[in-house]
Structure formats: C-alpha cells, structure tokens
Design a protein around this motif. Structure first.
Motif, PDB file in Angstrom:
ATOM      1  N   SER A 186       5.651 -10.527 -35.549  1.00  0.00           N
ATOM      2  CA  SER A 186       5.547 -11.253 -34.499  1.00  0.00           C
ATOM      3  C   SER A 186       6.405 -10.737 -33.413  1.00  0.00           C
ATOM      4  N   LYS A 187       7.410 -10.430 -33.411  1.00  0.00           N
ATOM      5  CA  LYS A 187       8.592 -10.053 -32.471  1.00  0.00           C
ATOM      6  C   LYS A 187       8.089  -8.636 -31.954  1.00  0.00           C
ATOM      7  N   LYS A 188       7.538  -7.868 -33.039  1.00  0.00           N
ATOM      8  CA  LYS A 188       6.988  -6.648 -32.526  1.00  0.00           C
ATOM      9  C   LYS A 188       5.910  -6.721 -31.515  1.00  0.00           C
ATOM     10  N   PHE A 189       4.767  -7.704 -31.918  1.00  0.00           N
ATOM     11  CA  PHE A 189       3.658  -7.953 -31.252  1.00  0.00           C
ATOM     12  C   PHE A 189       3.960  -8.212 -29.658  1.00  0.00           C
ATOM     13  N   SER A 190       5.076  -9.270 -29.786  1.00  0.00           N
ATOM     14  CA  SER A 190       5.476  -9.566 -28.311  1.00  0.00           C
ATOM     15  C   SER A 190       6.220  -8.699 -27.749  1.00  0.00           C
ATOM     16  N   ASP A 191       6.924  -7.840 -28.203  1.00  0.00           N
ATOM     17  CA  ASP A 191       7.302  -6.641 -27.323  1.00  0.00           C
ATOM     18  C   ASP A 191       6.345  -5.816 -26.987  1.00  0.00           C
ATOM     19  N   ALA A 192       5.252  -5.395 -27.730  1.00  0.00           N
ATOM     20  CA  ALA A 192       4.222  -4.445 -27.470  1.00  0.00           C
ATOM     21  C   ALA A 192       3.442  -5.282 -26.194  1.00  0.00           C
ATOM     22  N   VAL A 193       3.298  -6.480 -26.317  1.00  0.00           N
ATOM     23  CA  VAL A 193       2.355  -7.097 -25.233  1.00  0.00           C
ATOM     24  C   VAL A 193       3.307  -6.807 -23.819  1.00  0.00           C
ATOM     25  N   LYS A 194       4.493  -6.948 -23.848  1.00  0.00           N
ATOM     26  CA  LYS A 194       5.378  -6.900 -22.372  1.00  0.00           C
ATOM     27  C   LYS A 194       5.497  -5.408 -21.962  1.00  0.00           C
ATOM     28  N   GLU A 195       5.592  -4.711 -23.297  1.00  0.00           N
ATOM     29  CA  GLU A 195       5.496  -3.288 -22.520  1.00  0.00           C
ATOM     30  C   GLU A 195       4.241  -2.605 -22.273  1.00  0.00           C
ATOM     31  N   ASP A 196       3.122  -3.123 -22.572  1.00  0.00           N
ATOM     32  CA  ASP A 196       1.707  -3.201 -22.015  1.00  0.00           C
ATOM     33  C   ASP A 196       1.865  -3.696 -20.531  1.00  0.00           C
ATOM     34  N   ILE A 197       2.370  -4.716 -20.360  1.00  0.00           N
ATOM     35  CA  ILE A 197       2.124  -5.410 -18.894  1.00  0.00           C
ATOM     36  C   ILE A 197       3.051  -4.703 -18.078  1.00  0.00           C
ATOM     37  N   ASP A 198       4.248  -4.402 -18.738  1.00  0.00           N
ATOM     38  CA  ASP A 198       5.164  -3.337 -17.708  1.00  0.00           C
ATOM     39  C   ASP A 198       4.538  -2.049 -17.317  1.00  0.00           C
ATOM     40  N   LYS A 199       3.553  -1.626 -18.117  1.00  0.00           N
ATOM     41  CA  LYS A 199       2.727  -0.215 -17.728  1.00  0.00           C
ATOM     42  C   LYS A 199       1.857  -0.661 -16.524  1.00  0.00           C
ATOM     43  N   VAL A 200       1.075  -1.863 -16.945  1.00  0.00           N
ATOM     44  CA  VAL A 200       0.008  -2.370 -15.881  1.00  0.00           C
ATOM     45  C   VAL A 200       1.024  -2.727 -14.482  1.00  0.00           C
ATOM     46  N   ALA A 201       2.013  -3.400 -14.670  1.00  0.00           N
ATOM     47  CA  ALA A 201       2.834  -3.512 -13.607  1.00  0.00           C
ATOM     48  C   ALA A 201       3.256  -2.324 -12.878  1.00  0.00           C
ATOM     49  N   TYR A 202       3.464  -1.327 -13.463  1.00  0.00           N
ATOM     50  CA  TYR A 202       3.930   0.018 -12.952  1.00  0.00           C
ATOM     51  C   TYR A 202       2.786   0.710 -12.134  1.00  0.00           C
ATOM     52  N   SER A 203       1.578   0.515 -12.950  1.00  0.00           N
ATOM     53  CA  SER A 203       0.496   1.402 -12.232  1.00  0.00           C
ATOM     54  C   SER A 203      -0.255   0.598 -11.072  1.00  0.00           C
ATOM     55  N   LEU A 204       0.002  -0.616 -11.057  1.00  0.00           N
ATOM     56  CA  LEU A 204      -0.434  -1.341  -9.836  1.00  0.00           C
ATOM     57  C   LEU A 204       0.243  -1.420  -8.531  1.00  0.00           C
ATOM     58  N   GLN A 205       1.515  -0.840  -8.722  1.00  0.00           N
ATOM     59  CA  GLN A 205       2.471  -0.481  -7.666  1.00  0.00           C
ATOM     60  C   GLN A 205       1.731   0.477  -6.764  1.00  0.00           C
ATOM     61  N   TYR A 206       0.854   1.301  -7.408  1.00  0.00           N
ATOM     62  CA  TYR A 206       0.199   2.508  -6.309  1.00  0.00           C
ATOM     63  C   TYR A 206      -0.615   1.895  -5.188  1.00  0.00           C
ATOM     64  N   GLN A 207      -0.993   0.596  -5.841  1.00  0.00           N
ATOM     65  CA  GLN A 207      -1.742  -0.092  -4.639  1.00  0.00           C
ATOM     66  C   GLN A 207      -1.024   0.052  -3.188  1.00  0.00           C
ATOM     67  N   ASP A 208       0.463  -0.461  -3.507  1.00  0.00           N
ATOM     68  CA  ASP A 208       1.264  -0.381  -2.425  1.00  0.00           C
ATOM     69  C   ASP A 208       1.556   0.761  -1.844  1.00  0.00           C
ATOM     70  N   ILE A 209       1.598   1.834  -2.634  1.00  0.00           N
ATOM     71  CA  ILE A 209       1.691   3.096  -2.126  1.00  0.00           C
ATOM     72  C   ILE A 209       0.453   3.728  -1.231  1.00  0.00           C
ATOM     73  N   THR A 210      -0.585   3.180  -1.733  1.00  0.00           N
ATOM     74  CA  THR A 210      -1.992   3.521  -1.207  1.00  0.00           C
ATOM     75  C   THR A 210      -2.034   2.894   0.219  1.00  0.00           C
ATOM     76  N   ARG A 211      -1.724   1.495   0.194  1.00  0.00           N
ATOM     77  CA  ARG A 211      -1.620   0.823   1.573  1.00  0.00           C
ATOM     78  C   ARG A 211      -0.728   1.588   2.615  1.00  0.00           C
ATOM     79  N   GLN A 212       0.572   2.086   1.831  1.00  0.00           N
ATOM     80  CA  GLN A 212       1.403   2.745   2.880  1.00  0.00           C
ATOM     81  C   GLN A 212       0.831   4.074   3.336  1.00  0.00           C
ATOM     82  N   GLN A 213      -0.050   4.574   2.511  1.00  0.00           N
ATOM     83  CA  GLN A 213      -0.703   5.932   3.170  1.00  0.00           C
ATOM     84  C   GLN A 213      -1.781   5.718   4.043  1.00  0.00           C
ATOM     85  N   ILE A 214      -2.368   4.507   3.913  1.00  0.00           N
ATOM     86  CA  ILE A 214      -3.564   4.091   4.764  1.00  0.00           C
ATOM     87  C   ILE A 214      -2.962   3.866   6.063  1.00  0.00           C
TER      88      ILE A 214
END
Lengths: 122, 380
Positions: B270-298
């Motif tokens: 259960s703890k491993k699952f919870s950690d894995a979900v958090k890790e995946d969310i962190d990855k999504v959070a990391y990727s979505l920050q590119y939107q801010d970079i794109t905004r800056q570029q525009i």
C-alpha cells in the motif's frame, strides 16, 4: 509548528504545483500573484521562506527580492528564484538582488523540496 | 533674343557628352536620361509604397497576433489548470484512500486491538490452557493415589470389622459354653448364667455392629470408588478438552500469524503504491511546467514583434511619404486572410467573429479558387 513558505508566481498552475509539493512535504503555504501582492502579504503574515518567479506583471521577482532585502523585518528570509530564464546574466542578477538559490523551470518537486529543506535546515 | 538658361550641365555630364554634338542632340540624350530616371523613381516609389503597405498590413495584423497568442496561453493555461485540478483530486483521493488503508492495516498489525494483539492473547490463553491441562493431569494422578490410599484404609477397616466379627462369634460360643456350664452347676450357676446370657447378647450386638460397619464400609468403598473414578474421568475429560482447545488455539494463532504476515506485506504494498502515485504526479507536475515556459516564449515572440513594429514606426514617422492607405479596407483584407487560415473556434475570436459567422474553410478555398479562375466554372 510547520514552517510557512510564500510562493509567488503569476501563473496559477505553477503556484498550485509548488504549493502542492510543499504541502505534501509538511510545510504551510501562502501564495502571491506577483511581487507587489507578495510584499503586501509579507506585512501581515510571517513567512520562513519566499519562492518567487522573475517575470511577473506589476512587480517582477528582482524588485520583490530587493524590496525584501531592504526591510529590516524580512531581510534574512531565504529566497529561492524559480524562473524560465536560463542565462548566466539572469542568475547573476538574481544573486545581486539577494536571492539565495536560483532554479530553472521545470523543477522536479523532489528537487525543490530538497533545496527548501536544505535552506531551512530541515 | 536672349535665351534664359533653364539648366546647365554638370562638369561630369559635359565630359560625358560628345565634343562634336549639337544642342539638339544633347537635349534628346538628356530627355532620354530624364525619362529613364523618372521610370526608376516611379519604380522606387511603387516599391516604397508597396513596402509601406506591407508594413501597415503587418501593423494591422499585430493586434490579431497578440489576441491569438493570448488565446493560446490562456487556453493552454486554463486546460492545464483543469487537468491539474483533476490530477490533484485524484491524488488527494488516492492519498486519502491509501492513508485509510494504511491505518486500517496498521491497526490490524499493531495496538491492543490488533490481529497481532489477538494472536498474542491467544498464545497467552493457550499457555494457560496447557498449564490447566497439566494441572488436571497432576490432579488426576493425585486423585488416583488418594483413591488407592482410601481403598487401602477401607480394606484395613474391613479387616478390623472381620476380626471384630470373629471375636464376637468366639465370644458367643464362649457365652453358650458358659451357659451350658452354668446349667450344669444348677442353682449355683444361676448368676453365672445371667452373665453368660449378657455376654452372648453383647457378642451378638458386637457382631451386628461389626456387620453394620462392614456393610457401611462396603457401601463407602463402592461410593468412594464411584466418586473418585467419576472424578478422575471428569478430570481426564477436562484435560482432553484443554488439550484439544490448546491445539485449536495453536492452529488459530498460527493462522493469525500468517494473516498478520500477509497484512504486513499489504501495508508495504500500500505504501509502495502511494509512493508510486506521488512519483507519477510529480512527473506530471514537472511536465506541465513547460506550459509556463511556452507562455514565456510566446511573450518573447510578441515582444520581438512589437520591437520590429516600433522600429518600423520610427522609420515611417521620420519619412514624409504620400502613400494613401485605406485602413478600413486593409483591416478587412487582414481579417479575410486570417479567416482563410483559421480553423479553430477560438481563433475567430481574435478577429471578433464566431466560427458560425465565418464560412467553412472548404467554401472559402472554393471561393478563392473561383475568384482566381473567374468565369462560369463548376468545381468538383
């Protein structure tokens, strides 16, 4: 009592990301929409750290840091810049303004927490 | 008549002209040169007018580009926000569920009311039962020994009563003999006969008492045997029950221990699952920050375009040109061009039109082709 961190960014999404990561790590969080909003809030809320973007409307991150460093009550608050600007001159400008750390977007939440912990001695 | 000098040749022109030419020839040559120069000036003027028109076109287009850029950043930011909110909802729900599972499993594993606690309690009960069973066995042995001792005592008492009966019988025989002897003695033996009779009576009573005692002892023996044997049987049953219970408890305790082990593994999972979900969310959070970079570029692209426009304006402001531009027509042209290129609903907002107002892109392309081809043409 949990330490309080102020997240300043004009992007609601980015603010939410940082706030979520910090809350998950056990910190209390407040947010500022831009430099001016952050300064206003600093006078009513005590914070242990500021995490700020650079390019923001009304007041940018550099001005915010300079303002904070000039105020006797806030001058020792650790400040982290998280910016899309990746040039050496931008980093230099950040340090000259008085920032403690400069991170480039995108930032891994884990890396952000590690740096926050380090600066706050947690 | 004095001719006024309308123009004079420059020294260079004078050198270029043939020495032996007439004024008429010179005038012809000059006229030709002037015409050529006029042509060039016209061409340059057309070019500059065209350039100015294109700059104005760009100037009129710039607000639309601005609106488009803002629409792109706002739309992506809004959709990313919605996506983020949903991700956070999922994360929070997952975290909450995971915590609840973890707490339930933890309660099962630790604490007073835990499975482990139950197992430990069962082990303690089992130990008590083992002790109880052993006590029963000891008690049983002791009871058997006690029964034997009582039996032995009864046997001895029985022997004593037999002796008493014998003595009573012998006393009776003696009394009879004494009565016979008293009868022989006649009147002198009268007193002795009374005593002999009393002794016989005594012997008879003694025998009766001995027989009664013997009977009582027999009954006591039977009752004691029955009681003690019954008691031993009960003790045996208790001991057996305790043993069986002990075995059952041992099995249950083992089962609980196994289950506790499985629960322990589940807690880790259960703890491993919870950690894995958090890790995946962190990855999504990391990727979505590119939107801010794109905004800056525009935003940077817009800044560059504004800079170019400012430079154009500076040049145009310092130049006195007579190009007449119909801005209403120019704006219409820009919007028409944009409309041809646009396909997405949000794009039409930048030219203040809804997609319903605008004709479809296929119709528009057809219209353009028709305009180019002209005439009575049917397109398939």
């Amino acid at each position: 009592m949990a330490k309080k961190i102020m997240v300043v960014d004009d992007s609601e999404m980015i603010r939410n990301f940082h706030c979520y990561a910090l809350k998950s790590a056990g910190y209390e969080v407040i947010s500022g929409l831009n430099g001016a909003d952050a300064v206003e809030k600093l006078f009513t809320t005590r914070v242990d750290m500021i995490i700020t973007d650079i390019n923001m409307p009304v007041m940018d991150g550099y001005t915010l840091i300079e303002t904070v460093r000039k105020e006797e009550d806030f001058k020792d608050i650790p400040i982290i810049i998280i910016s899309t600007e990746d040039e050496a001159q931008d980093k230099q400008k950040g340090f000259d303004a008085g920032a403690n750390l400069y991170l480039i977007k995108p930032v891994e939440p884990k890396k952000l927490i590690e740096n926050v912990n380090m600066l706050l001695g947690d | 008549m004095k001719h006024e000098t309308i123009f004079s040749f420059s020294d260079d022109t004078k050198k270029a002209l043939p020495h032996e030419t007439t004024n008429s020839d010179n005038i012809i040559t000059l006229k030709s040169k002037i015409e050529s120069l006029s042509d060039q000036v016209r061409q340059q003027k057309n070019f500059i007018n065209n350039l100015i028109y294109q700059v104005e076109f760009f100037k009129v287009s710039l607000p639309i580009i601005h609106k488009l850029a803002r629409s792109v950043t706002e739309t992506t930011e809004r959709t990313n926000m919605e996506l983020t909110e949903n991700i956070y909802k999922i994360t929070n729900e997952s975290e909450r569920a995971s915590k609840e599972i973890y707490n339930v499993l933890k309660d099962i594993l630790t604490g007073d009311k835990s499975l482990k606690g139950d197992s430990e309690q069962l082990s303690a009960i089992s130990e008590n039962l083992t002790k109880l069973s052993k006590n029963y066995e000891k008690e049983m042995v002791e009871t058997e020994r006690e029964t034997d001792r009582i039996q032995e005592t009864i046997k001895n008492i029985y022997k004593f009563t037999e002796n008493i009966t014998d003595i009573a019988e012998q006393t009776s025989v003696l009394a009879i003999n004494a009565s016979i002897e008293a009868a022989r003695a006649g009147i002198h033996g009268k007193g002795f006969r009374v005593i002999a009779k009393e002794i016989q009576l005594l012997a008879s009573e003694s025998k009766n008492i001995a027989l009664s005692i013997s009977k009582m002892i027999k009954d006591l023996k039977v009752n004691t045997q029955s009681y003690f044997y019954g008691h031993v049987e009960r003790l045996k049953n208790y001991a057996n029950t305790a043993n069986n219970l002990d075995k059952e408890l041992y099995d249950v305790s083992n089962l609980i221990n196994t289950q506790t082990g499985i629960v322990g593994m589940s807690v880790q999972e259960s703890k491993k699952f919870s950690d894995a979900v958090k890790e995946d969310i962190d990855k999504v959070a990391y990727s979505l920050q590119y939107q801010d970079i794109t905004r800056q570029q525009i935003e940077n692209i817009i800044k560059i375009l504004n800079g170019i426009m400012n430079n154009f304006n500076k040049v145009l402001n310092t130049t006195d040109y007579n190009t007449k531009i119909d801005y209403t027509e120019l704006e219409k042209k820009v919007k028409d061009l944009a409309e041809i290129k646009f396909t997405v609903k949000d794009e039409y907002k930048s030219i203040d039109k809804s997609s319903n107002e605008s004709i479809s892109i296929t119709d528009r392309k057809e219209q353009i082709v028709k305009e180019k081809l002209k005439g009575d043409i049917t397109l398939f």
